[in-house]
Enzyme design. Structure first.
Site, PDB file in Angstrom:
ATOM      1  CD  GLU A  83     -19.882 -53.937 -32.861  1.00 10.43           C
ATOM      2  OE1 GLU A  83     -18.889 -54.685 -32.673  1.00 10.43           O
ATOM      3  OE2 GLU A  83     -19.937 -52.788 -32.425  1.00 10.43           O
ATOM      4  NE  ARG A 224      -6.087 -49.998  -4.831  1.00  8.73           N
ATOM      5  CZ  ARG A 224      -5.599 -50.454  -3.689  1.00  8.73           C
ATOM      6  NH1 ARG A 224      -5.126 -51.692  -3.598  1.00  8.73           N
ATOM      7  NH2 ARG A 224      -5.551 -49.687  -2.626  1.00  8.73           N
ATOM      8  CB  THR A 236      -0.154 -42.150   1.043  1.00  8.70           C
ATOM      9  OG1 THR A 236      -1.012 -41.035   1.240  1.00  8.70           O
ATOM     10  CG2 THR A 236      -0.970 -43.418   1.048  1.00  8.70           C
ATOM     11  CG  ASP A 240      -1.479 -45.559   4.608  1.00 11.65           C
ATOM     12  OD1 ASP A 240      -1.344 -45.129   5.765  1.00 11.65           O
ATOM     13  OD2 ASP A 240      -2.403 -45.222   3.849  1.00 11.65           O
ATOM     14  CG  LEU A 244      -1.048 -48.342  -3.801  1.00 13.40           C
ATOM     15  CD1 LEU A 244      -0.313 -47.157  -4.403  1.00 13.40           C
ATOM     16  CD2 LEU A 244      -2.359 -47.865  -3.171  1.00 13.40           C
ATOM     17  N   GLY A 331      -5.135 -36.090   1.860  1.00 10.56           N
ATOM     18  CA  GLY A 331      -5.742 -34.795   1.565  1.00 10.56           C
ATOM     19  C   GLY A 331      -4.796 -33.759   0.973  1.00 10.56           C
ATOM     20  CG  LEU A 333      -0.986 -35.760  -4.467  1.00  9.40           C
ATOM     21  CD1 LEU A 333      -0.168 -34.615  -5.050  1.00  9.40           C
ATOM     22  CD2 LEU A 333      -0.216 -37.069  -4.618  1.00  9.40           C
ATOM     23  CB  ALA A 334      -6.819 -35.165  -2.391  1.00  4.95           C
ATOM     24  CB  ALA A 335      -5.891 -29.981  -1.408  1.00  5.98           C
TER      25      ALA A 335
HETATM   26  N1  LIG Z   1      -8.585 -43.242   4.077  1.00 10.09           N
HETATM   27  C1  LIG Z   1      -8.073 -43.060   2.904  1.00 10.09           C
HETATM   28  O1  LIG Z   1      -8.740 -43.235   1.878  1.00 10.09           O
HETATM   29  C2  LIG Z   1      -6.661 -42.635   2.787  1.00 10.09           C
HETATM   30  C3  LIG Z   1      -5.965 -42.260   3.892  1.00 10.09           C
HETATM   31  N2  LIG Z   1      -4.686 -41.827   3.770  1.00 10.09           N
HETATM   32  C4  LIG Z   1      -4.038 -41.350   4.969  1.00 10.09           C
HETATM   33  O2  LIG Z   1      -3.709 -39.980   4.762  1.00 10.09           O
HETATM   34  C5  LIG Z   1      -2.502 -39.676   5.425  1.00 10.09           C
HETATM   35  C6  LIG Z   1      -1.526 -39.070   4.426  1.00 10.09           C
HETATM   36  O3  LIG Z   1      -2.120 -37.961   3.818  1.00 10.09           O
HETATM   37  P1  LIG Z   1      -1.270 -36.722   3.288  1.00 10.09           P
HETATM   38  O4  LIG Z   1      -0.301 -36.304   4.304  1.00 10.09           O
HETATM   39  O5  LIG Z   1      -2.227 -35.736   2.818  1.00 10.09           O
HETATM   40  O6  LIG Z   1      -0.406 -37.399   2.162  1.00 10.09           O
HETATM   41  P2  LIG Z   1      -0.505 -37.467   0.589  1.00 10.09           P
HETATM   42  O7  LIG Z   1      -0.749 -38.823   0.150  1.00 10.09           O
HETATM   43  O8  LIG Z   1      -1.407 -36.444   0.079  1.00 10.09           O
HETATM   44  O9  LIG Z   1       0.940 -37.078   0.238  1.00 10.09           O
HETATM   45  C7  LIG Z   1       1.439 -35.753   0.309  1.00 10.09           C
HETATM   46  C8  LIG Z   1       2.797 -35.826  -0.271  1.00 10.09           C
HETATM   47  O10 LIG Z   1       2.692 -35.915  -1.669  1.00 10.09           O
HETATM   48  C9  LIG Z   1       3.882 -35.440  -2.256  1.00 10.09           C
HETATM   49  N3  LIG Z   1       3.617 -34.440  -3.253  1.00 10.09           N
HETATM   50  C10 LIG Z   1       4.272 -34.351  -4.425  1.00 10.09           C
HETATM   51  N4  LIG Z   1       3.843 -33.330  -5.136  1.00 10.09           N
HETATM   52  C11 LIG Z   1       2.899 -32.748  -4.435  1.00 10.09           C
HETATM   53  C12 LIG Z   1       2.079 -31.623  -4.687  1.00 10.09           C
HETATM   54  N5  LIG Z   1       2.187 -30.901  -5.807  1.00 10.09           N
HETATM   55  N6  LIG Z   1       1.185 -31.286  -3.759  1.00 10.09           N
HETATM   56  C13 LIG Z   1       1.078 -32.007  -2.631  1.00 10.09           C
HETATM   57  N7  LIG Z   1       1.829 -33.084  -2.348  1.00 10.09           N
HETATM   58  C14 LIG Z   1       2.740 -33.451  -3.247  1.00 10.09           C
HETATM   59  C15 LIG Z   1       4.729 -34.897  -1.113  1.00 10.09           C
HETATM   60  O11 LIG Z   1       5.585 -35.967  -0.819  1.00 10.09           O
HETATM   61  P3  LIG Z   1       7.054 -35.792  -0.200  1.00 10.09           P
HETATM   62  O12 LIG Z   1       6.808 -35.272   1.166  1.00 10.09           O
HETATM   63  O13 LIG Z   1       7.609 -37.167  -0.227  1.00 10.09           O
HETATM   64  O14 LIG Z   1       7.753 -34.823  -1.083  1.00 10.09           O
HETATM   65  C16 LIG Z   1       3.693 -34.669  -0.041  1.00 10.09           C
HETATM   66  O15 LIG Z   1       4.249 -34.669   1.229  1.00 10.09           O
HETATM   67  C17 LIG Z   1      -1.997 -40.961   6.035  1.00 10.09           C
HETATM   68  O16 LIG Z   1      -2.349 -40.991   7.372  1.00 10.09           O
HETATM   69  C18 LIG Z   1      -2.754 -42.038   5.270  1.00 10.09           C
HETATM   70  O17 LIG Z   1      -2.981 -43.173   6.058  1.00 10.09           O
HETATM   71  C19 LIG Z   1      -4.051 -41.771   2.569  1.00 10.09           C
HETATM   72  C20 LIG Z   1      -4.704 -42.159   1.434  1.00 10.09           C
HETATM   73  C21 LIG Z   1      -6.078 -42.583   1.435  1.00 10.09           C
HETATM   74  N1  LIG Z   2      -7.591 -46.719   4.756  1.00  7.75           N
HETATM   75  C1  LIG Z   2      -8.329 -47.084   3.709  1.00  7.75           C
HETATM   76  C2  LIG Z   2      -7.842 -46.937   2.384  1.00  7.75           C
HETATM   77  N2  LIG Z   2      -6.600 -46.421   2.161  1.00  7.75           N
HETATM   78  C3  LIG Z   2      -5.930 -46.469   0.879  1.00  7.75           C
HETATM   79  O1  LIG Z   2      -5.592 -47.791   0.531  1.00  7.75           O
HETATM   80  C4  LIG Z   2      -4.164 -47.914   0.503  1.00  7.75           C
HETATM   81  C5  LIG Z   2      -3.740 -49.288   0.967  1.00  7.75           C
HETATM   82  O2  LIG Z   2      -3.893 -50.179  -0.086  1.00  7.75           O
HETATM   83  P1  LIG Z   2      -3.389 -51.684  -0.034  1.00  7.75           P
HETATM   84  O3  LIG Z   2      -2.064 -51.675   0.645  1.00  7.75           O
HETATM   85  O4  LIG Z   2      -3.309 -52.125  -1.441  1.00  7.75           O
HETATM   86  O5  LIG Z   2      -4.433 -52.432   0.731  1.00  7.75           O
HETATM   87  C6  LIG Z   2      -3.701 -46.804   1.380  1.00  7.75           C
HETATM   88  O6  LIG Z   2      -2.384 -46.404   1.151  1.00  7.75           O
HETATM   89  C7  LIG Z   2      -4.637 -45.713   0.992  1.00  7.75           C
HETATM   90  O7  LIG Z   2      -4.304 -45.171  -0.247  1.00  7.75           O
HETATM   91  N3  LIG Z   2      -8.654 -47.313   1.373  1.00  7.75           N
HETATM   92  C8  LIG Z   2      -9.892 -47.847   1.586  1.00  7.75           C
HETATM   93  O8  LIG Z   2     -10.599 -48.174   0.625  1.00  7.75           O
HETATM   94  N4  LIG Z   2     -10.330 -47.988   2.834  1.00  7.75           N
HETATM   95  C9  LIG Z   2      -9.635 -47.636   3.899  1.00  7.75           C
HETATM   96  O9  LIG Z   2     -10.111 -47.818   5.014  1.00  7.75           O
END
Ligand SMILES: NC(=O)C1=CN([C@@H]2O[C@H](COP(=O)(O)OP(=O)(O)OC[C@H]3O[C@@H](n4cnc5c(N)ncnc54)[C@H](OP(=O)(O)O)[C@@H]3O)[C@@H](O)[C@H]2O)C=CC1
Ligand SMILES: Nc1c(N[C@@H]2O[C@H](COP(=O)(O)O)[C@@H](O)[C@H]2O)[nH]c(=O)[nH]c1=O
Length: 595
Positions: A83, A224, A236, A240, A244, A331, A333-335
């Site tokens: 303001e 971010r 992850t 990966d 981040l 997927g 952890l997302a679920a």
């Molecule tokens: N394209 C994209 O945007 C992205 C792609 N990816 C890809 O996805 C894949 C990994 O996915 P995903 O296997 O689903 O891994 P997640 O990132 O979902 O990790 C799952 C892990 O999270 C931990 N965790 C802790 N608490 C919980 C809970 N309450 N519920 C579930 N998980 C929990 C466990 O770790 P622990 O086993 O250590 O106990 C579990 O194994 C990789 O290939 C990566 O490259 C990942 C992120 C983004």
């Molecule tokens: N593969 C993928 C993503 N993946 C996400 O980005 C993280 C990597 O981040 P950084 O190491 O900071 O570059 C990886 O672990 C996952 O969480 N993101 C996206 O926007 N596009 C992509 O195609």
């Protein structure tokens, strides 16, 4: 609080609606106000990602002819208010102008505040998109402005129309994390992922670099930069080795959080380099103590949870003051995060690529749904092309509304003028074990009330109320009902007998019941609260708060599920409280006169 915030006013004396005679005029004013408020909301976003925490303030000063004279936004907490910047820019055009603020300013004391800037510049009218979401700041700046003779209109309170509702929504959206902070126990969470056109977030090998384009990934850096933390799962990290970080060249860098139950994580990982940004690992209590020590030696903070799940983790970070979290996990952890209800918004980058692979991971794992009708529908969905990719975003849960949480503002004000429904906190009561459960009719506080020529003891207000439906009816069955209710073992039983008899044998119910039931209840409440001094003290301790019986079923005595109930029980308690308060101020006055 969160549930409370979906209640809405059913009527308000302040609301001006377009009349036939001046309809066009009013519509034009609304359109002008709406467009300047939207501009203020857009401006406020300019600081998003530059600073943290993130209350976003924008201000537009417009002349009476509708021209923009000055604009400003708050860069960071403690820097010059939006303001004040807008006032400086508008200079002499401020006098008699209208200032548009996306949100009520938080600070109204001292010389350099938003309020004094507007007042000293001679601004005649202020239009506010939303009140400050934090309870202790809510309403102060508005009161202060009004006390200086400035006309203040708040969207949704002073005026209502579709176009203003939309403008108001834009104000809610730009400060969604702060609003969540005010009414929820978890931070605002956004799930972001990049997927191929065939719905995969990685190849079946787990390789994912890269699905989305460079332009899309720059957008992710911006996301971010607007977040307090980025969170991933252990898998992850293993797959990966992400960094981040926000690498778009400006802004603040979020904390990195890893959720891992097993702590079966690599010794070497980008996230363990905390020279520029910190990393926190959230894990199950007792997991791999030696590895925890190793992480600590790297400067990584480890936090142990009895139950490592997204809700517990989010509640913990909310307590630590985090406002917004970006989930960049896979997927699995997302679920888990979606199932536990902590994800508010989803942002998906869809790349025009096909990778195939029946085992290739998808963005959201198992949610336990079997029919398409169970699918979660996003709201306020936006589509945008980013380079070759399509960005689809939408909300899984609406940004909570901050309208007052009682069914009727005017009714409540009449009952207790000390209550301002726009600024008061709301106390809900329902079950007797709740903090304010003794306000319920079902609370086990017997009352002694007149019955015929005599007095009788009733085990609870509910017993007395239900029995009164049949009192004075010269039919033996009606007498039986009264007696059955009187000796009912619990308030629930009394209610059940009373309600079923009323339904099944309406001829047993006294003919004036609908006219007298409010009075019957009030007399019973009065008796209860004067019989038990500690209840009276508790009632008085709620002064200034709106009382709502949170019954989802009873739309007469209760507030209903969505605030659609009339809340007569809450109103009566407020009325009783008001009576007690005026009694105590009268007795204080007479004591001081006597002295
Ligand atoms: N394209 C994209 O945007 C992205 C792609 N990816 C890809 O996805 C894949 C990994 O996915 P995903 O296997 O689903 O891994 P997640 O990132 O979902 O990790 C799952 C892990 O999270 C931990 N965790 C802790 N608490 C919980 C809970 N309450 N519920 C579930 N998980 C929990 C466990 O770790 P622990 O086993 O250590 O106990 C579990 O194994 C990789 O290939 C990566 O490259 C990942 C992120 C983004
Ligand atoms: N593969 C993928 C993503 N993946 C996400 O980005 C993280 C990597 O981040 P950084 O190491 O900071 O570059 C990886 O672990 C996952 O969480 N993101 C996206 O926007 N596009 C992509 O195609």
């Amino acid at each position: 609080m969160a549930a409370a915030l979906s209640f809405r006013l059913s009527s308000s004396p302040l609301i001006c609606r377009a009349t036939l005679s001046n309809g066009d005029n009013v519509r034009n004013h609304h359109a002008t106000d709406a467009s300047f408020i939207r501009r203020a909301a857009d401006l406020s976003e300019m600081s998003a990602g530059l600073t943290s925490p993130h209350p976003n303030f924008g201000c537009v000063i417009a002349t009476s002819s509708g021209k923009v004279a000055g604009e400003g936004y708050l860069y960071a907490q403690g820097t010059k208010p939006a303001e004040a910047i807008a006032v400086e820019a508008a200079g002499e055009f401020c006098r008699g102008s209208t200032a548009y603020l996306n949100m009520e300013p938080g600070d109204c004391h001292g010389d350099h505040t938003a309020v004094s800037a507007l007042v000293q510049a001679g601004v005649g009218r202020v239009v506010v998109g939303i009140r400050h979401p934090l309870q202790h700041l809510r309403g102060s700046a508005i009161r202060e402005l009004r006390s200086h003779g400035v006309e203040v209109n708040v969207l949704g309170e002073s005026f209502q129309s579709k176009v203003l509702d939309e403008a108001r929504k834009s104000c809610l959206l730009v400060n969604a994390p702060l609003i969540h902070r005010a009414c929820s126990r978890v931070p605002f969470s956004l799930l972001k992922y990049a997927m191929t056109l065939d719905g995969k977030i990685a190849a079946s090998s787990g390789h994912a670099a890269w699905i989305s384009s460079k332009l899309s990934r720059t957008r992710v850096f911006e996301l971010r930069g607007r977040s307090d933390a980025v969170i991933v799962g252990g898998n992850t990290v293993r797959q990966d080795d992400p960094r981040l970080t926000a690498r778009h060249g400006q802004g603040h860098t979020p904390t990195r959080i890893v959720m891992s139950q097993s702590l079966d994580l690599p010794e070497k990982a980008n996230l363990w380099d905390v020279s520029e940004v910190s990393t926190i690992v959230a894990t199950q209590r007792g997991a791999r103590k030696s590895y925890q020590k190793f992480l600590a030696s790297k400067g990584v903070e480890v936090v142990e949870f009895d139950m490592l799940n997204p809700r517990e983790v989010m509640e913990y970070f909310h307590q630590r003051g985090y406002l917004s979290i970006l989930w960049e996990c896979g997927g699995t952890l997302a679920a888990s995060a979606i199932s536990s209800g902590v994800i508010h918004k989803v942002v998906a980058f869809i790349a025009p690529k096909i990778i195939g692979g029946s085992k290739a991971p998808s963005p959201v794992g198992e949610l336990g749904m079997v029919e398409m009708t169970q699918a979660l529908n996003l709201i306020d969905v936006c589509y945008e092309q980013v380079g070759p990719d399509m960005l689809v975003s939408g909300f899984l849960q609406p940004v909570p509304d901050l309208l007052p949480v009682i069914p009727s503002e005017d009714a409540t004000f009449e009952i207790d003028p000390s209550v301002n429904p726009f600024e008061s906190s709301i106390i809900f009561f329902y079950k007797t074990w709740d903090l304010y459960g003794s306000f319920s009719n079902f609370s086990p506080h017997p009352i002694r009330m007149p019955y015929g020529d005599d007095y009788r003891t009733w085990s609870s207000v509910e017993h007395y109320y239900q029995a009164n439906k049949f009192v004075g009816v010269e039919i033996p069955l009606a007498h039986d009902c009264v007696e059955k209710i009187r000796i009912a073992k619990s308030p629930e039983e009394a209610a059940s007998i009373g309600r079923s008899k009323q339904r099944q044998q309406p001829e047993l119910v006294r003919s004036d019941w609908e006219d007298v039931k409010i009075e019957v209840m009030y007399m019973a409440l009065k008796c209860k609260f004067s019989t038990y001094p500690h209840l009276k003290t508790l009632l008085l301790s709620t002064a200034g708060s709106v009382l709502v019986e949170a019954s989802p079923h009873d739309l007469f005595w209760g507030g209903g599920r969505e605030g659609e109930g009339l809340n007569y029980l809450g109103r009566q308690l407020m009325q009783l409280r008001s009576e007690y308060m005026s009694e105590s101020s009268v007795s204080a006055e007479s004591t001081s006169l006597a002295l």
